[in-house]
Write an enzyme that holds these catalytic residues in place. Sequence first.
Site, PDB file in Angstrom:
ATOM      1  N   ASN A   1      39.675 -15.791 -15.124  1.00  0.00           N
ATOM      2  CA  ASN A   1      38.280 -15.384 -14.961  1.00  0.00           C
ATOM      3  C   ASN A   1      37.964 -15.126 -13.494  1.00  0.00           C
ATOM      4  O   ASN A   1      36.804 -14.905 -13.144  1.00  0.00           O
ATOM      5  CB  ASN A   1      37.341 -16.466 -15.510  1.00  0.00           C
ATOM      6  CG  ASN A   1      37.463 -16.631 -17.016  1.00  0.00           C
ATOM      7  OD1 ASN A   1      37.795 -15.686 -17.728  1.00  0.00           O
ATOM      8  ND2 ASN A   1      37.217 -17.838 -17.497  1.00  0.00           N
ATOM      9  N   ASN A   2      38.981 -15.187 -12.643  1.00  0.00           N
ATOM     10  CA  ASN A   2      38.797 -14.988 -11.206  1.00  0.00           C
ATOM     11  C   ASN A   2      38.794 -13.489 -10.915  1.00  0.00           C
ATOM     12  O   ASN A   2      39.816 -12.821 -11.095  1.00  0.00           O
ATOM     13  CB  ASN A   2      39.931 -15.683 -10.448  1.00  0.00           C
ATOM     14  CG  ASN A   2      39.784 -15.585  -8.945  1.00  0.00           C
ATOM     15  OD1 ASN A   2      39.504 -14.531  -8.401  1.00  0.00           O
ATOM     16  ND2 ASN A   2      39.995 -16.705  -8.264  1.00  0.00           N
TER      17      ASN A   2
ATOM     18  N   GLY B   1      38.872 -11.751  -8.190  1.00  0.00           N
ATOM     19  CA  GLY B   1      39.837 -11.326  -7.183  1.00  0.00           C
ATOM     20  C   GLY B   1      41.228 -11.198  -7.766  1.00  0.00           C
ATOM     21  O   GLY B   1      41.936 -10.205  -7.532  1.00  0.00           O
ATOM     22  N   LYS B   2      41.647 -12.192  -8.528  1.00  0.00           N
ATOM     23  CA  LYS B   2      42.953 -12.136  -9.180  1.00  0.00           C
ATOM     24  C   LYS B   2      43.023 -10.966 -10.157  1.00  0.00           C
ATOM     25  O   LYS B   2      44.028 -10.251 -10.230  1.00  0.00           O
ATOM     26  CB  LYS B   2      43.233 -13.429  -9.935  1.00  0.00           C
ATOM     27  CG  LYS B   2      43.621 -14.606  -9.070  1.00  0.00           C
ATOM     28  CD  LYS B   2      44.036 -15.776  -9.943  1.00  0.00           C
ATOM     29  CE  LYS B   2      44.422 -16.981  -9.112  1.00  0.00           C
ATOM     30  NZ  LYS B   2      44.908 -18.103  -9.964  1.00  0.00           N
TER      31      LYS B   2
ATOM     32  N   ASP C   1      49.264 -18.851 -11.774  1.00  0.00           N
ATOM     33  CA  ASP C   1      48.734 -20.060 -11.140  1.00  0.00           C
ATOM     34  C   ASP C   1      49.234 -20.049  -9.711  1.00  0.00           C
ATOM     35  O   ASP C   1      50.436 -19.875  -9.466  1.00  0.00           O
ATOM     36  CB  ASP C   1      49.165 -21.341 -11.858  1.00  0.00           C
ATOM     37  CG  ASP C   1      48.224 -22.494 -11.510  1.00  0.00           C
ATOM     38  OD1 ASP C   1      47.006 -22.343 -11.710  1.00  0.00           O
ATOM     39  OD2 ASP C   1      48.692 -23.536 -11.019  1.00  0.00           O
TER      40      ASP C   1
ATOM     41  N   LYS D   1      48.457  -5.754   1.126  1.00  0.00           N
ATOM     42  CA  LYS D   1      48.482  -7.137   0.660  1.00  0.00           C
ATOM     43  C   LYS D   1      49.287  -7.259  -0.624  1.00  0.00           C
ATOM     44  O   LYS D   1      50.101  -8.174  -0.775  1.00  0.00           O
ATOM     45  CB  LYS D   1      47.056  -7.657   0.439  1.00  0.00           C
ATOM     46  CG  LYS D   1      47.028  -9.117   0.009  1.00  0.00           C
ATOM     47  CD  LYS D   1      45.654  -9.602  -0.383  1.00  0.00           C
ATOM     48  CE  LYS D   1      45.745 -11.035  -0.905  1.00  0.00           C
ATOM     49  NZ  LYS D   1      44.490 -11.515  -1.513  1.00  0.00           N
TER      50      LYS D   1
ATOM     51  N   HIS E   1      52.203 -13.301  -2.060  1.00  0.00           N
ATOM     52  CA  HIS E   1      52.852 -14.127  -3.072  1.00  0.00           C
ATOM     53  C   HIS E   1      52.669 -13.548  -4.467  1.00  0.00           C
ATOM     54  O   HIS E   1      53.611 -13.444  -5.250  1.00  0.00           O
ATOM     55  CB  HIS E   1      52.293 -15.545  -3.009  1.00  0.00           C
ATOM     56  CG  HIS E   1      50.792 -15.627  -3.123  1.00  0.00           C
ATOM     57  ND1 HIS E   1      49.935 -14.858  -2.356  1.00  0.00           N
ATOM     58  CD2 HIS E   1      49.976 -16.372  -3.923  1.00  0.00           C
ATOM     59  CE1 HIS E   1      48.680 -15.137  -2.667  1.00  0.00           C
ATOM     60  NE2 HIS E   1      48.674 -16.042  -3.617  1.00  0.00           N
ATOM     61  N   ARG E   2      51.450 -13.126  -4.791  1.00  0.00           N
ATOM     62  CA  ARG E   2      51.157 -12.596  -6.123  1.00  0.00           C
ATOM     63  C   ARG E   2      51.824 -11.227  -6.312  1.00  0.00           C
ATOM     64  O   ARG E   2      52.373 -10.936  -7.379  1.00  0.00           O
ATOM     65  CB  ARG E   2      49.651 -12.496  -6.331  1.00  0.00           C
ATOM     66  CG  ARG E   2      49.250 -12.050  -7.745  1.00  0.00           C
ATOM     67  CD  ARG E   2      47.758 -12.209  -7.973  1.00  0.00           C
ATOM     68  NE  ARG E   2      47.356 -13.610  -7.875  1.00  0.00           N
ATOM     69  CZ  ARG E   2      46.695 -14.128  -6.832  1.00  0.00           C
ATOM     70  NH1 ARG E   2      46.331 -13.367  -5.813  1.00  0.00           N
ATOM     71  NH2 ARG E   2      46.387 -15.407  -6.809  1.00  0.00           N
TER      72      ARG E   2
END
Length: 213
Positions: A9-10, A12-13, A69, A184, A189-190
């Site tokens: 639900n983020n 940004g993610k 996560d 980015k 990492h993502r």
Amino acid sequence: MKKLVIASNNPGKLREISRILAPLDIDVLPQTAFGVPEAEEPHCTFIENALAKARHASRHTGLPALADDSGVCVEALKGEPGVHSARFAGPPPAGTESGRDDQDARNNDRLLAMLAGQANRRAHYYCVIVLVRHADDPQPLIAEAGWHGEIIDTPRGDGGFGYDPLFLVAELGKTGAELAPEEKNRISHRGKALAALLARLAVEKREAGGENQ
């Protein structure tokens, strides 16, 4: 796989994951489109929480699900905030409403307070991506990656989210919040974890095609 639910639900993610997965011929949908409630994240490791979120979203929707996560791990704090990064400052004060931006600001303030006077500012972001084909998938696809930097005292940049304004990438001289989204997503990492997952999906697709020939 024609549809994929993102177990987050983020906002940004969701933006970052959707942008990276855009080249796939898959309908990528947030779990909010199905009214899926947030999953509990009671575990002390990133991988356990990611797997719990992916299974939760898949069980509610009946579709394949992808969960991330991730968090920032600070060396001087023995890896904290770690899995607690999203709620590091705790819930908003009673009687008030807190949006994502306000939560991020309070998390950043707490991190800086805990690092006051600390010379060692080394930190890294860490991300685990889990994809399940169905809720009880015995062979989930798992990818992980890190992104190393340091925590600075003064926030810089208006992009990104979370701890990005404090996370300095030394070799670039920029914080995560000062990077263009494309840059980015290439080095974070993502972004690296998702790239590894896409590579595994490509191998799986080729192997399945070979078996059918």
